[in-house]
Design a protein around this motif. Structure first.
Motif, PDB file in Angstrom:
ATOM      1  N   LEU A 180       0.676  -1.327   0.290  1.00 18.92           N
ATOM      2  CA  LEU A 180       0.113  -0.314  -0.325  1.00 18.92           C
ATOM      3  C   LEU A 180       1.116   1.302  -0.383  1.00 18.92           C
ATOM      4  CD1 LEU A 180      -2.671   1.389   0.713  1.00 18.92           C
ATOM      5  CD2 LEU A 180      -2.660   0.865   2.851  1.00 18.92           C
ATOM      6  N   GLN A 196     -14.959  -7.543   1.945  1.00 23.79           N
ATOM      7  CA  GLN A 196     -13.847  -7.511   1.725  1.00 23.79           C
ATOM      8  C   GLN A 196     -13.189  -7.761   3.128  1.00 23.79           C
ATOM      9  OE1 GLN A 196     -11.671  -7.722  -0.949  1.00 23.79           O
ATOM     10  NE2 GLN A 196     -13.929  -7.860  -2.097  1.00 23.79           N
ATOM     11  N   ALA A 197     -13.681  -6.900   4.503  1.00 27.41           N
ATOM     12  CA  ALA A 197     -12.938  -7.049   5.223  1.00 27.41           C
ATOM     13  C   ALA A 197     -13.370  -8.520   6.379  1.00 27.41           C
ATOM     14  CB  ALA A 197     -13.663  -6.767   6.619  1.00 27.41           C
ATOM     15  N   SER A 222     -11.645 -11.501   2.617  1.00 26.20           N
ATOM     16  CA  SER A 222      -9.621 -11.660   1.627  1.00 26.20           C
ATOM     17  C   SER A 222      -8.686 -12.373   1.903  1.00 26.20           C
ATOM     18  CB  SER A 222      -9.843  -9.633   2.095  1.00 26.20           C
ATOM     19  OG  SER A 222      -8.706 -10.232   1.233  1.00 26.20           O
ATOM     20  N   ASP A 272      -5.743 -11.338   1.791  1.00 22.37           N
ATOM     21  CA  ASP A 272      -4.829 -10.895   2.857  1.00 22.37           C
ATOM     22  C   ASP A 272      -4.825 -10.100   3.950  1.00 22.37           C
ATOM     23  OD1 ASP A 272      -3.497  -8.541   2.705  1.00 22.37           O
ATOM     24  OD2 ASP A 272      -3.652  -7.788   0.802  1.00 22.37           O
ATOM     25  N   CYS A 275      -3.556  -8.211   5.308  1.00 26.26           N
ATOM     26  CA  CYS A 275      -2.829  -6.581   6.215  1.00 26.26           C
ATOM     27  C   CYS A 275      -5.155  -5.915   5.832  1.00 26.26           C
ATOM     28  CB  CYS A 275      -1.994  -6.094   4.646  1.00 26.26           C
ATOM     29  SG  CYS A 275      -0.066  -6.650   5.839  1.00 26.26           S
ATOM     30  N   LYS A 276      -5.001  -6.530   4.400  1.00 23.68           N
ATOM     31  CA  LYS A 276      -6.737  -5.968   3.395  1.00 23.68           C
ATOM     32  C   LYS A 276      -7.968  -5.908   4.885  1.00 23.68           C
ATOM     33  CE  LYS A 276      -9.088  -5.742   0.027  1.00 23.68           C
ATOM     34  NZ  LYS A 276     -10.002  -6.140  -1.602  1.00 23.68           N
ATOM     35  N   ARG A 277      -7.618  -6.989   4.758  1.00 19.67           N
ATOM     36  CA  ARG A 277      -8.441  -7.406   6.325  1.00 19.67           C
ATOM     37  C   ARG A 277      -8.979  -6.759   7.436  1.00 19.67           C
ATOM     38  NH1 ARG A 277      -7.393 -13.014   5.237  1.00 19.67           N
ATOM     39  NH2 ARG A 277      -6.708 -13.010   7.322  1.00 19.67           N
ATOM     40  N   ILE A 306      -7.097  -3.765   7.910  1.00 12.76           N
ATOM     41  CA  ILE A 306      -7.017  -2.734   7.829  1.00 12.76           C
ATOM     42  C   ILE A 306      -8.923  -2.361   7.718  1.00 12.76           C
ATOM     43  CG2 ILE A 306      -7.147  -0.481   5.715  1.00 12.76           C
ATOM     44  CD1 ILE A 306      -4.243  -1.518   5.262  1.00 12.76           C
ATOM     45  N   LEU A 307      -8.564  -2.810   6.781  1.00 14.76           N
ATOM     46  CA  LEU A 307     -11.064  -3.057   6.238  1.00 14.76           C
ATOM     47  C   LEU A 307     -11.622  -2.195   7.790  1.00 14.76           C
ATOM     48  CD1 LEU A 307     -11.325  -4.572   2.444  1.00 14.76           C
ATOM     49  CD2 LEU A 307     -11.427  -1.534   3.849  1.00 14.76           C
ATOM     50  N   PHE A 340      -6.757   4.221   2.234  1.00 18.40           N
ATOM     51  CA  PHE A 340      -6.666   2.506   0.477  1.00 18.40           C
ATOM     52  C   PHE A 340      -7.351   2.175  -0.377  1.00 18.40           C
ATOM     53  CE2 PHE A 340      -8.457  -2.075   0.685  1.00 18.40           C
ATOM     54  CZ  PHE A 340      -7.186  -2.642   1.087  1.00 18.40           C
ATOM     55  N   ALA A 398      -5.873   1.360  -3.925  1.00 16.74           N
ATOM     56  CA  ALA A 398      -6.015   0.885  -4.627  1.00 16.74           C
ATOM     57  C   ALA A 398      -6.250   0.676  -5.938  1.00 16.74           C
ATOM     58  CB  ALA A 398      -7.252   0.095  -3.907  1.00 16.74           C
TER      59      ALA A 398
END
Length: 732
Positions: A4, A371-372, A375, A377, A379-381, A383-384, A427, A431
Motif C-alpha cells: 500500500l 472484503q474485511a 479477503s 490478504d 493486511c487488507k482484512r 485495515i478495512l 486505502f 487500490a
C-alpha cells in the motif's frame, strides 16, 4: 503493508516522510485551515455554554462543576440537559480566568491548537492502524506505513466537517474527547511494547492507564467511552491475530479445534477483555448515578423519527440519517449549524426516492464488510476492519440504536468517525493507484481533494466568525429549518431592525406552527410596536401549546396590562411565577401592575421579592425608592436607596433616585455629591443636571427636585432557541 505504501509513492514525496517533517506538515496544515476563526465571536451555543454559564466565574465553587451539566444547570434538575462534561467546563473556566473575562480570542486559539495537536497524534494512530504494531530493539514503535498514515492524517486535518468543533467554542468538548480518546488508544498500544513473535507480553499498568484515559475522555464528552470498544477490536484483530473468516469456517464445518482460541487465552486476551468490560461498566454505572432524575424530555422537532409510531418508519429514517452523515464525510460542501425543525422531512413510506440513499449506503458497507471478512490478504482484512471500526464505534452513541438522542444530524459527532473514513479513503486511493497505469491523475485527484477541502475549511471558518454569517449560510442548505429563520430574526431584533425581524419570525412560525419561542419573541416586538391585539393572540397561543412556558405567560401579562385588562394580567403573572418560582423579572412586572392600580403595599412586596431573588435587579430597587419617595416615606426610601447602592454601587439611576430623596430630606451636600456621581457615570441625562442645580441653590432650598417616574414593565425574550440538546445520552 509495504505494498500500500508503494502504491502511494507518487502521491506522497519521500522528502516529507521522516516523523519530524510529517508532523510539522500536518500541524501547519491543520492550523492554517482553521486560523481564520481565531478572532471570531461567541456564536450559537457559546452563549448558553459560556457567556450565561456561571460555572465559568470564580464566584462558583469548583466543586459545583461536578454536580452541574455542560450548560451550568444542576444535574438533579428536571430541566437539565444531562450533558455531563465537567473537564470541558473546567477548561472554559481556565480560559475565562486567563483572558480576564469573556474575550473569545483566547477560547478560539485553544480550539485551533487542540485540533492541530489531535491531527499530529492522528499520525501515530494511523501508523499503527495501517502498519501494525511493531517495536524496534530500542523500544521505539516502528513506522511501517509512513505514506499511508501521512495521507490519511492530511485528509483528516483538512476535513471541513470539523469546522463546527474547531470554530465553535463549545466544540471543545469533541476536541478534548478526541484528544484523550487517541491517548487512550496509543496507551493501549504501549501495553504491548515487550511483545515478540513467540509470545504476547503486555503491561497491566498501560491497560489500566488506557481505561483511565477513556474515563477522562468521557468526562469531556460522553462519546469518549467508545474508545474501550475500539481498543478491544484492535486487541482481537491485531494483537491476537484473530481471523474471523477462519473461525466461521471452522464453526460451519464443526471443527472442534480450539487451538487458536487457546493461544489467545494464553496471551492474556480474556484478561484484558475483562478489564475493558469492567472499566466500561463502571463508567456507565457512575454516569447513570450522576444523571439523577433520568434523561431529559426531547420534543418531536429535535428528533422526529424517534417519535414515529411505526418501527419501519423509524428504521428507514434512522438509516437515512446515517446516509446523510456519510454524505457529509464524502462531500462536505453543504454544512449547516443545525439540521432540526423540518430541515430533513420525515420519510413516511418506502416509495420515497430518498430510500435510494440508504440503499447505496448499505451496499457500500456490505461490500466493505465482505472484503474485511473474506479477503485472503491479511493486511487488507485488518485495515478495512479497523477502518470500519473507527468509523462506526465512535458514532454508536449518536445512532439512536440504544436510546433517543436530541438531534437529527450533527456535524460535531463526526469528528472521531471521520478518522475511519479517512483511513478507508486512503486505502481506496492505494487500490486505485495499484490498478491504474497512469499514476498522475490519481495524484491530481488526491491533491485536488486536499486543496478543495482546505479551501472549504477556510470559507466555513469565516462563516463561523459571527452569528449573522453563520445563520444566513444555513438558508441555502436548510431553507425549511424554522430555527434558522428564528435565529436570523433574533439577530436582527438585537440590532434594532424590527421590520426584518418580524418577517423572519413569521416565516419561522409558518414553517413550524408550534414554535413557541418564535411566537414569544414576535409577540414582544408587536407589543413594542403597539400591535397589542396580535401580540396577545400569539402569546396566548404559545401558552396554550406549552402551558408551563413561564416567559410567555409573563409577556402575555405585560400585553394585557397595556390593554388595561388588569385582572387577566395579574393572573398571567401569577401563572408564570407558579411555573417558575424564582422569577425576579415577573415579580418586578407584577409590582409595576400593582403600582398602576395604586396597590402600593403589594407593589413594594413584589419588588422586594424581585430583589431577594436577584439582588442586582436595579429596576426593582429603583421603583421601590421612587414609590416610597412619591408617597412621602422619605426615611424608608433613603434606607432602601442606601441598601441598593451597597449592592449595586455603580448604578447611576439609583444614585439619582437616592439623591432626590436626600434633597427632599434637606441633606443637600450628600444629595449634590450623588448627583455629581450620577452625572459622571452618565452625563447625557438632562434631569441629572437640572436636579443638581436645584440642590446647589442653597438660597432656595424649598425648590423641589424633579421627581423620577416609575420604570415601566420589561419583557423577556424566549431562551435562545439555539440551545443544543445533549449530543449523547446514557439512559437511566
Amino acid at each position: 503493508m509495504a505494498e500500500l505504501d508503494a502504491d502511494l509513492d507518487h502521491i506522497i514525496p519521500s522528502s516529507v516522510l521522516s516523523p519530524f517533517w510529517a508532523k510539522l506538515v500536518v500541524g501547519f496544515v491543520s492550523l492554517v485551515c482553521f486560523a481564520r476563526s481565531y478572532d471570531g465571536d461567541f456564536v450559537f451555543d457559546d452563549s448558553e455554554a459560556i457567556i450565561n454559564n456561571k460555572d465559568l466565574q470564580s464566584e462558583t465553587p469548583l466543586g459545583d462543576l461536578w454536580h452541574h451539566d455542560f450548560w451550568g444547570s444542576r444535574l438533579s434538575s428536571n430541566t437539565s440537559h444531562k450533558s455531563y462534561r465537567p473537564l470541558t467546563v473546567l477548561t472554559f473556566r481556565i480560559n475565562y480566568y486567563l483572558s480576564g473575562g469573556f474575550h473569545p480570542v483566547g477560547f478560539h486559539v485553544v480550539n485551533i491548537l487542540l485540533h492541530g495537536g489531535i491531527s499530529i497524534l492522528m499520525l501515530d494512530v494511523f501508523s499503527v492502524l495501517f502498519g501494525g504494531l511493531q517495536y524496534t530493539s530500542k523500544g521505539r514503535r516502528a513506522h511501517l506505513a509512513p505514506r499511508a498514515s501521512l495521507l490519511a492524517t492530511l485528509l483528516f486535518a483538512v476535513h471541513p466537517v470539523h469546522t463546527e468543533c474547531v470554530a465553535g467554542v463549545v466544540g471543545r468538548a469533541d476536541l478534548l474527547c478526541a484528544l484523550f480518546f487517541l491517548l487512550s488508544f496509543l496507551g493501549y498500544c504501549q501495553a504491548f511494547k515487550e511483545s515478540n513473535k513467540e509470545r504476547t507480553h503486555f503491561s497491566t499498568f498501560w491497560v489500566l492507564l488506557s481505561i483511565f484515559l477513556g474515563a477522562v475522555a468521557m468526562l469531556c464528552k460522553e462519546q469518549g467511552i467508545t474508545v474501550l470498544g475500539l481498543n478491544a477490536v484492535f486487541d482481537i484483530l491485531v494483537i491476537g491475530k484473530f481471523n474471523i473468516l477462519e473461525t466461521v469456517q471452522k464453526v460451519l464445518h464443526k471443527n472442534k479445534s480450539l487451538e487458536n482460541i487457546g493461544a489467545l487465552r494464553n496471551g492474556g486476551l480474556l484478561f484484558r477483555m475483562t478489564l475493558l468490560t469492567l472499566g466500561g461498566t463502571s463508567m456507565l454505572y457512575v454516569r447513570w448515578k450522576i444523571m439523577g432524575t433520568g434523561p431529559p424530555a426531547f420534543t418531536e422537532v429535535d428528533n422526529p423519527a424517534s417519535f414515529a409510531d411505526s418501527v419501519l418508519v423509524r428504521a428507514i429514517n434512522y438509516n437515512y440519517y446515517y446516509s446523510l452523515n456519510a454524505w457529509l464525510l464524502l462531500c462536505p460542501w453543504w454544512l449547516c449549524f443545525d439540521w432540526s425543525m423540518g430541515c430533513i422531512p420525515l420519510i413516511k413510506s418506502v416509495g420515497d426516492w430518498r430510500v435510494i440513499a440508504l440503499a447505496a449506503l448499505w451496499l457500500c458497507l456490505i461490500g466493505l464488510m465482505f472484503q474485511a471478512l473474506c479477503s485472503e490478504d491479511g493486511c487488507k482484512r485488518r485495515i478495512l476492519t479497523l477502518g470500519l471500526g473507527f468509523l462506526v464505534i465512535p458514532f454508536l452513541p449518536a445512532s439512536n440504536l440504544f436510546f433517543r438522542v436530541g438531534f437529527v444530524v450533527a456535524e460535531r459527532v463526526l469528528y472521531l468517525p471521520s478518522a475511519g473514513y479517512c483511513m478507508l479513503l486512503t486505502f481506496g486511493f492505494g487500490a486505485l493507484s495499484r490498478h491504474t497505469k497512469k499514476k498522475r491523475p490519481v495524484a491530481a485527484i488526491v491533491l485536488g481533494i486536499l486543496l478543495i477541502n482546505a479551501l472549504r475549511c477556510v470559507i466555513r471558518s469565516g462563516e463561523w466568525r459571527s452569528e449573522d454569517r453563520l445563520f444566513r449560510s444555513a438558508l441555502s442548505v436548510c431553507p425549511l429549518n424554522a430555527k434558522v429563520h428564528y435565529n436570523i430574526g433574533k439577530n436582527l431584533a438585537d440590532q434594532g431592525n424590527q421590520t426584518a425581524a418580524i418577517r423572519y419570525y413569521r416565516e419561522a412560525v409558518r414553517l413550524n406552527p408550534k414554535y413557541i419561542h418564535a411566537m414569544n419573541n414576535l409577540g414582544n416586538i408587536l407589543k413594542e410596536r403597539n400591535e397589542l391585539q396580535e401580540a396577545e393572540e400569539l402569546l396566548s397561543l404559545a401558552v396554550q401549546i406549552q402551558p408551563d412556558f413561564a416567559a410567555a405567560w409573563m409577556n402575555l401579562g405585560i400585553v394585557q396590562n397595556s390593554l388595561k385588562r388588569f385582572e387577566a394580567a395579574e393572573q398571567s403573572y401569577r401563572t408564570a411565577i407558579k411555573h417558575r418560582r424564582k422569577y425576579p423579572d415577573c415579580y418586578y412586572n407584577l409590582g409595576r401592575l400593582y403600582a398602576d392600580l395604586n396597590r402600593h403595599v403589594d407593589a413594594l412586596n413584589a419588588w422586594r421579592n424581585a430583589t431577594v431573588l436577584k439582588p442586582e435587579h436595579s429596576l426593582a430597587w429603583n421603583n421601590m425608592i421612587i414609590l416610597l419617595d412619591n408617597t412621602g416615606n422619605l426615611a424608608q426610601a433613603e434606607a432602601v436607596g442606601r441598601e441598593a447602592l451597597e449592592l449595586i454601587p455603580n448604578d447611576h439611576s439609583l444614585m439619582f433616585s437616592l439623591a432626590n430623596v436626600l434633597g427632599k430630606a434637606q441633606k443637600y451636600k450628600e444629595s449634590e455629591a450623588l448627583f455629581l456621581k450620577a452625572i459622571k457615570a452618565n452625563p447625557n441625562v438632562a434631569s441629572y443636571h437640572g436636579n443638581l442645580e436645584t440642590a446647589q441653590q442653597l438660597s432656595t432650598l424649598a425648590t423641589p427636585a424633579e421627581d423620577a417616574d416609575l420604570v415601566p414593565s420589561t419583557h423577556v425574550e424566549a431562551h435562545n432557541s439555539s440551545s443544543r440538546r445533549p449530543d449523547v445520552l446514557w439512559p437511566p
